[in-house]
Scaffold this active site. Sequence first.
Site, PDB file in Angstrom:
ATOM      1  N   HIS A 156       0.832  -1.212   0.000  1.00  0.00           N
ATOM      2  CA  HIS A 156       0.000   0.000   0.000  1.00  0.00           C
ATOM      3  C   HIS A 156       0.873   1.271   0.000  1.00  0.00           C
ATOM      4  O   HIS A 156       0.571   2.246   0.679  1.00  0.00           O
ATOM      5  CB  HIS A 156      -0.987  -0.004   1.170  1.00  0.00           C
ATOM      6  CG  HIS A 156      -0.380  -0.069   2.547  1.00  0.00           C
ATOM      7  ND1 HIS A 156      -0.997  -0.726   3.595  1.00  0.00           N
ATOM      8  CD2 HIS A 156       0.761   0.455   3.066  1.00  0.00           C
ATOM      9  CE1 HIS A 156      -0.260  -0.602   4.697  1.00  0.00           C
ATOM     10  NE2 HIS A 156       0.805   0.122   4.388  1.00  0.00           N
ATOM     11  N   HIS A 179      -1.317   5.081   9.775  1.00  0.00           N
ATOM     12  CA  HIS A 179      -0.018   5.750   9.821  1.00  0.00           C
ATOM     13  C   HIS A 179      -0.153   7.080  10.563  1.00  0.00           C
ATOM     14  O   HIS A 179       0.066   8.149  10.014  1.00  0.00           O
ATOM     15  CB  HIS A 179       0.522   5.970   8.404  1.00  0.00           C
ATOM     16  CG  HIS A 179       0.680   4.705   7.613  1.00  0.00           C
ATOM     17  ND1 HIS A 179      -0.380   4.066   7.003  1.00  0.00           N
ATOM     18  CD2 HIS A 179       1.770   3.955   7.333  1.00  0.00           C
ATOM     19  CE1 HIS A 179       0.050   2.976   6.378  1.00  0.00           C
ATOM     20  NE2 HIS A 179       1.348   2.886   6.562  1.00  0.00           N
ATOM     21  N   HIS A 187      11.067  -3.507   3.443  1.00  0.00           N
ATOM     22  CA  HIS A 187      11.532  -2.129   3.345  1.00  0.00           C
ATOM     23  C   HIS A 187      11.906  -1.586   4.714  1.00  0.00           C
ATOM     24  O   HIS A 187      11.400  -2.048   5.737  1.00  0.00           O
ATOM     25  CB  HIS A 187      10.519  -1.209   2.660  1.00  0.00           C
ATOM     26  CG  HIS A 187       9.189  -1.044   3.338  1.00  0.00           C
ATOM     27  ND1 HIS A 187       8.337  -2.073   3.623  1.00  0.00           N
ATOM     28  CD2 HIS A 187       8.563   0.079   3.775  1.00  0.00           C
ATOM     29  CE1 HIS A 187       7.236  -1.609   4.192  1.00  0.00           C
ATOM     30  NE2 HIS A 187       7.346  -0.302   4.307  1.00  0.00           N
ATOM     31  N   GLU A 201       5.094  -5.357   8.398  1.00  0.00           N
ATOM     32  CA  GLU A 201       3.733  -5.158   7.897  1.00  0.00           C
ATOM     33  C   GLU A 201       3.178  -6.418   7.235  1.00  0.00           C
ATOM     34  O   GLU A 201       1.956  -6.593   7.158  1.00  0.00           O
ATOM     35  CB  GLU A 201       3.700  -4.010   6.891  1.00  0.00           C
ATOM     36  CG  GLU A 201       3.909  -2.641   7.492  1.00  0.00           C
ATOM     37  CD  GLU A 201       3.861  -1.532   6.461  1.00  0.00           C
ATOM     38  OE1 GLU A 201       3.954  -0.362   6.860  1.00  0.00           O
ATOM     39  OE2 GLU A 201       3.724  -1.830   5.250  1.00  0.00           O
TER      40      GLU A 201
END
Length: 280
Positions: A12, A59, A193, A240
Amino acid sequence: MARITAGVGTSHVPLLGVAADGGKDRDAYFGPIFAGYDWTREWEKGEKPDVVILVYNDHASAFDANIIPTFAIGTGERYKPADEGWGPRKVPDVIGDPDLAWHIAQSLILDEFDMTIVNEMDVDHGLTVPLTMMFGAPAAWPVKVVPLAVNVVTYPVPSGNRCWALGEAIARAVASYPEDLNVQIWGTGGMSHQLQGPRAGLINAEWDKRFMDRLIGETDELRHVPHLEYLRETGSEGIEMVMWLIMRGALGKKTRLLHRHYHVPCSNTAIGHIVLEPET
């Protein structure tokens, strides 16, 4: 009764929303990324799901350090795009399904999952970007959405096993809902990441692809991968990917692959995307 007919996993990355909103989704850089979703967009037109249970992480838009729910389910009627610092995305409001959401919340709590129930919240790129990738830019989203937010930002985060088990419990909840609904469950976030420190920009394509391999078929090996392996192999934000395990757990013992896509780079990460269906 309601039934979960498919599971979708996807990154996403917020830059995808920027590209789509700015009309850059078919340029030289973004074209190969968005092309990997063309199959899914056509498939969704035929599937016509009524509701998507969309697993994502907030977030610091709806939640921040003042309140950190491990698992939060949205039970509202409507969710507006969040302002993440540069104004809300100009995408449609997300329409909820309060009846189904409250049924799932009750079922999960009685199944001994301590859910946080949220009636009002804005939703950020973690939820709106996957909708864009799967449905493009419609005047209104073609599905209702039950948001399920997972804390993967502040430790401690839930284990892969707990996420998988939550998916199993969601499947039981949906199966006990009396209305005839075509329900999909999406797991979002990842892939490997890291956004800060000396390992910033880390991409581990080999591990990412093996992760996707292990979502297919009968193996439940992923539910036992420890947090330390995610951190070591996929960077601080690679954790995630445990959210994909909620999707996988909801699909039952065995899955069949319908579509997959993996591309490097997108911003400072890779794009992963998979479509699965339960195989009985």
